[in-house]
Design an enzyme around this catalytic site. Sequence first.
Site, short mmCIF file in Angstrom:
data_model
loop_
_atom_site.label_atom_id
_atom_site.label_comp_id
_atom_site.label_asym_id
_atom_site.label_seq_id
_atom_site.Cartn_x
_atom_site.Cartn_y
_atom_site.Cartn_z
N GLU A 38 0.88 -1.16 0.00
CA GLU A 38 0.00 0.00 0.00
C GLU A 38 0.92 1.22 0.00
O GLU A 38 1.85 1.29 0.82
CB GLU A 38 -0.88 0.04 1.26
N ARG A 264 5.63 -13.18 9.39
CA ARG A 264 6.33 -11.95 9.08
C ARG A 264 7.62 -11.89 9.86
O ARG A 264 7.78 -12.54 10.89
CB ARG A 264 5.45 -10.74 9.35
N LYS A 274 4.12 0.80 10.49
CA LYS A 274 4.10 2.05 9.74
C LYS A 274 3.78 3.23 10.63
O LYS A 274 4.31 4.32 10.45
CB LYS A 274 3.07 1.96 8.61
#
Length: 561
Positions: A38, A264, A274
């Site tokens: 994104e 992850r 983020k």
Amino acid sequence: MPESNNTVTPTHFIRQKIAADLAAGKYPEGITTRFPPEPNGYLHIGHAKSICLNFGLANEFSGRCFLRFDDTNPDRESPEFVKAIKEDVKWLGFGWSDRLRHASDYFEQLYQWAVELVENGHAYVCDLSAEEIRATRGTLTSPGSNSPYRGRSAEENLELLAQMRAGEFADGSRVLRARIDMASPNLHLRDPALYRIRHQTHHNTGDTWCIYPMYDFTHPLSDAIEGVTHSLCTLEFEDNRALYDWVLEHVSIPSRPYQTEFSRLSLEYTVVSKRLLTTLVSERVVDGWDDPRMPTLSGLRRRGYSPASLRDFCNRIGVTRNQQHVELSVLENCVREDLERTAARAFAVIRPLKLVIDNYPQDQEEFFEAANHPADPSRGSRAVAFCRELYIEHDDFIEDPPRKFFRLSPGREVRLRYAYLVTCTKVIHDEQGNVTQVHCTYDPQSRGGNPADGRKVKGTIHWTSARHSKKAQVRLYEPLFNDSQPRFSSQDDLHDSLNEHSLVTIDDAQIEPSLTEATAGNTFQFERLGYFCVDRDSAPEQMIFNRTVPLRDTWARVKPR
RNA sequence: UGGGGUGUAGCCAAGUGGUAAGGCACCGGAUUUUGAUUCCGGUAUUCCCAGGUUCGAAUCCUGGCACCCCAGCCA
């Protein structure tokens, strides 16, 4: 450029699955993957794992990999991030040729599929507010309740959806929901929102739309449009898989992708959320997204990490479904290994201590040949200047040395690398008793560093000529956080968790003159110190070097204290 | 206390019923004009725990335990 030669590509469950699928003849056209960031932030080390996986697998099996911007939420996305992401993927060593996409490229098609869902009674327009939806979703242990709007007719829903698209409703007033099961134990299946109303300009589609599709609707369908065969994502999307499959099973799609999850990456001393990275940048805790302390790809690049070292790292950590908490030493080992064979050697003194050779003629100077890479003669050599006054590393002199210290101290002899053997004869102090200068005598019969009588000298230290060397700025980096597993409950403890020594700037380092010609991004090994990279703010008259990583230092572990 | 996952050395990680790969870290030792590099050698009688099946179990079965993820109109 070959990856490090001794690395055997490890196998992992996704690679095995693809190999099995191919062997079973499931994909005669080959496989297709995608990397779907994104554009609301910069890429970080965690993304590198995903990029290497998706692009790497496609390369390995002669398939295709799309770079797809998952841009369905206009209020957090921007072209700046799109640009940076493209640069970073390229820099890491991967290309997408004509396979660059935006989820927003598919908005019209997506909308048609939403209409199809509505026509078949699988979706409805819900007038409940966000709070009401939350309140009726139920909890982890209790079912939700049906929306009063769940029973609307297909006709009415179609009409309402068209009005949503036409901009007739206010933001947040309505939402298109999938009609699945409010009692499902999987929360994602309790009539999830598919479209929301946002009267907002989109970085790619401008003002064409005022309704935007949600991730869970967009993602599987984008995969289907692109013919993605293996849709790889991280473990937290595991529960979303049921919805991913549901969407694909309820509309007419051109191909059927399947999602596979892997864990992850979490790396010691680093945080990749983020929100946190954005805070570090906006509160100016760091210099920007590419601050060398940031775990972003641009930060690592500015720090001096090579793409090859990052790819090697991603290979070594593997791909599994375990909770992965990787030690920093693995990453550091990867750069060291790469830079060891790649980086040219140079002399620099970070904390200079003046050394005067009393028996060396005042006006004399001479040049010694120094190898650019001792293990690789083909890289040639350079001439380093030498004179009566030199700088040596402060750490290489101890007036009252501990056991096993074999560098310089009063009465001791060491080799000045490539130059001469010198013996310390005198130490000068300031009023506080700090050592400010040392005096030595040199052995004229040891030119180049080899004494005529063949006597052994244990210590070899680096140096620069006081007359010739240039002053430079050197930036020493350490982890941004004190805790190897930083956790934050509020914004207040952010500053408490910061390592105050994460950046140490040294303004009076001394570098050999040849270094002055280096340009941004060049990496060097400053002998006996570590790997350094020319910063982008560097200029010939004011050189700036960032320390990528120090050399392994066994002495540091041995020495007392 | 719903659902979905995961447990192999300090950290990663192979292993898929036949007797515990490899990497990082660590500890020795050799070479070395970088205390670097390189090179050799060492490091799990045991795989979360407890039972069971089997000639044989990290692998199969049963029951526990621990940890992670999910209640955005974020992705």
